[in-house]
Design a protein around this motif. Structure first.
Motif: not given
Length: 227
Positions: A152-173
C-alpha cells in the motif's frame, strides 16, 4: 532544539529521530518507540507507551536502555529472537509475530501491522535473524534491516542509508520502489558525518518525483503536513 509536528488525519503525530535506527512516533499523545539500540540516544525519549523491536542486533536492542525506559506499563512487540533477549533481561510481557507472517496489532491504542521477514544478508557465512517491518497507523514504515516492500502507499518511510548489509544503490532503489511522500534517513550510526551528507545528497538527487528527503539530526522532531 525546535519542536515540530506531523499532521495526521486522526490528530497530531510527532516524529523524533533519536539516532541510528531509533525513532519515537507520537500520535494523539501516545508514544511508540522503535529500536532503542546501542547507537542511539533512546533514553532521552519521554512519554513512551509502547516499544517495537525489529530484530535482535545490539544496535537495535540495548537492554540497558530498555530497562531505563520501562518506568511505567509499556506495550512491547518484537521478533522471536528479540523476545528471548528481553525476557532474559526481565521483561515478561512481549508480543511476538509468527515467522514469515503479518499481524495487525493494537499497541497502546495505535493500530499497526508487523510483518516478519529475514534480515538482509550480511554474508553467506553469517546467520540472518528474523526481522519485523512495522507500518504504524498505516502511515509510517520502519523496515528494520530489510528492504521490505509494502502493498500500500506509505506516507513516511524510515529509510536505511548505511550498514554492512546494504549498498547505497539498494537504498536508492528501495526509495524509488516504495515512493513515499517523505523519507527520513536512518541507520547511519556507522557512517562518518561526511559520508552521511554524501549519501543524503545522492538520495535527494535520485529520489522519485513527489518524494521529499528529510534529514534530521539526532534528537530532532519534524513538521510534515499529511494528506
Amino acid at each position: 532544539m525546535d519542536c515540530h509536528a506531523v499532521l495526521h488525519e486522526s490528530g497530531r503525530m510527532h516524529i523524533t529521530h533519536l539516532g541510528h535506527a531509533c525513532v519515537l512516533i507520537e500520535i494523539d499523545g501516545t508514544g511508540v518507540l522503535i529500536d532503542p539500540g546501542s547507537l542511539s540516544a533512546a533514553t532521552q525519549a519521554r512519554g513512551v507507551d509502547a516499544m517495537l523491536f525489529t530484530h535482535s542486533h545490539v544496535d537495535h536492542l540495548d537492554t540497558d536502555a530498555v530497562a531505563e525506559l520501562l518506568n511505567s506499563p509499556t506495550d512491547i512487540v518484537a521478533d522471536t529472537a528479540s523476545a528471548l533477549i528481553l525476557r532474559d533481561a526481565g521483561v515478561e510481557e512481549v508480543n511476538t509475530v509468527d515467522a514469515h507472517s503479518t499481524a495487525r496489532l493494537d499497541v497502546a491504542g495505535i493500530g499497526l501491522s508487523a510483518t516478519t521477514v529475514q534480515h538482509a544478508t550480511i554474508h553467506c557465512d553469517l546467520p540472518s535473524p528474523v526481522n519485523n517491518a512495522y507500518l504504524v497507523a498505516d502511515e509510517v514504515l520502519h523496515p528494520g534491516d530489510a528492504f521490505w516492500q509494502p502493498d500500500r502507499p506509505v506516507g513516511v518511510l524510515m529509510l536505511p542509508i548505511g550498514g554492512p548489509w546494504m549498498k547505497l544503490s539498494e537504498s536508492i532503489d528501495y526509495l524509488r520502489t516504495v515512493s513515499p511522500k517523505v523519507a527520513i534517513p536512518i541507520h547511519q550510526g556507522g557512517l562518518a558525518p561526511a559520508h552521511r551528507a554524501l549519501h543524503c545528497d545522492l538520495l535527494t538527487k535520485l529520489a522519485p518525483a513527489g518524494t521529499r528527503l528529510l534529514r534530521l539530526v539526532d534528537g530532532e522532531r519534524t513538521d510534515i503536513a499529511m494528506s
